[in-house]
Design an enzyme around this catalytic site. Structure first.
Site, PDB file in Angstrom:
ATOM      1  N   SER A 187       0.664  -1.187  -0.340  1.00 51.84           N
ATOM      2  CA  SER A 187       0.033   0.062  -0.061  1.00 51.84           C
ATOM      3  C   SER A 187       0.858   1.670  -0.200  1.00 51.84           C
ATOM      4  CB  SER A 187      -1.477  -0.041   0.822  1.00 51.84           C
ATOM      5  OG  SER A 187      -1.963   0.974   0.962  1.00 51.84           O
TER       6      SER A 187
ATOM      7  N   ASP B 258     -10.055  -5.294  -3.562  1.00 50.70           N
ATOM      8  CA  ASP B 258      -9.473  -3.621  -2.941  1.00 50.70           C
ATOM      9  C   ASP B 258     -10.363  -2.643  -2.444  1.00 50.70           C
ATOM     10  OD1 ASP B 258      -8.108  -2.194  -1.119  1.00 50.70           O
ATOM     11  OD2 ASP B 258      -5.584  -2.636  -2.370  1.00 50.70           O
TER      12      ASP B 258
ATOM     13  N   HIS C  23      -7.141  -5.232   0.910  1.00 54.52           N
ATOM     14  CA  HIS C  23      -6.288  -4.756   1.190  1.00 54.52           C
ATOM     15  C   HIS C  23      -6.022  -5.090   2.084  1.00 54.52           C
ATOM     16  CE1 HIS C  23      -4.106  -1.325  -0.076  1.00 54.52           C
ATOM     17  NE2 HIS C  23      -4.098  -0.551   1.711  1.00 54.52           N
TER      18      HIS C  23
END
Length: 276
Positions: free
Chosen positions: A172, A225, A257
């Site tokens: 991320s 996600d 995620h």
């Protein structure tokens, strides 16, 4: 890292998220800690405030990174940056399951700072996040500073192994820093890992590319996600592959995620080829 918090607040649960789940599922810590700290910062009830303060105190007092030292002769290094609201411990635990004996794994911890997207809340963050849109406002100064800091870590590892034996990467927000660093550095790296991430400063960074970009790249993204949309991952892949052609893009049905056993298995196989 959070075991002391579990012992202090063994029965506490917020919004369906228990502290036990954060510890027992280390590869989901980024999303879970984000949900937990956001909830606690908004509601500020007495027991929640205690956990929130304890989280920040533990993070602030921690060592600079969580490391796995090689079991044998040290011939390669993986530097991996966690996501927003996490620390290096979760991903360090993840690499324990796929470690190679000759590789050192170092997972640095982000500094604690305000995050605009999270109502200005203080949390571990490599830079400020103002939007998750491909065209949204970005913290250019923060991104560039985080990239410089990662370059310093690479230089430190180069005292032990050559840059061609150093892989950088992240999940991320951490992946965004690693990608910016890989593109703008003139060093030939051993590889790049991009998990559930995006290309930061995309309108500028493609004009700042330096050095040999023939090294292998492993990109992976969950189709479900909800935080960094899969389409953002696809757009990132299209732009980056034009610069780094030796790039693999794996997609995972039903993965949000976070990570998954299959993703870690695929990453393990990729790493064994990249760092034999």
């Amino acid at each position: 890292m959070l075991s002391s918090i579990i012992r202090r607040f063994p029965a506490h649960s917020c919004h369906g998220l228990s502290l036990t789940s954060v510890v027992c599922n280390p590869l989901n810590q980024a999303a879970q800690l984000l949900r937990l700290t956001t909830f606690l910062s908004v509601h500020r009830f007495s027991s929640g405030q205690g956990i929130y303060d304890t989280l920040l105190n533990v993070m602030a007092s921690d060592a600079p990174s969580a490391d796995i030292n090689p079991r044998g002769n040290h011939t390669a290094t993986v530097i991996f940056l966690h996501g927003l609201g996490d620390t290096g411990h979760g991903w360090c635990d993840g690499f324990q399951g796929i470690r190679q004996n000759h590789v050192k794994y170092t997972c640095p911890h982000a500094p604690i700072q305000s995050v605009t997207l999270n109502m200005g809340m203080q949390m571990p963050s490599w830079f400020d996040i103002k939007s998750l849109s491909f065209q949204g406002e970005e913290d250019e100064e923060g991104i560039r500073q985080a990239s410089k800091n990662l370059q310093k870590l690479i230089a430190e590892e180069e005292k032990k192994v050559p840059s061609e034996r150093i892989i950088i990467g992240g999940f991320s927000q951490g992946g965004a820093v690693a990608l910016h660093t890989a593109l703008t550095s003139d060093k030939k790296l051993g590889g790049l890992i991009l998990l559930s991430t995006w290309l930061p400063l995309h309108s500028k960074v493609v004009k700042e590319v330096k050095g040999d970009k023939s090294f292998p790249v492993f990109q992976a993204h969950g189709l479900a996600d909800p935080m960094v949309n899969y389409k953002l991952g696809e757009m990132t892949h299209q732009k980056v592959k034009a610069i780094m052609p030796n790039m693999t893009f794996e997609s995972y049905e039903g993965m949000g995620h976070s990570s998954s056993p299959q993703e870690m298995k695929d990453l393990s196989q990729w790493l064994q080829k990249a760092l034999p």
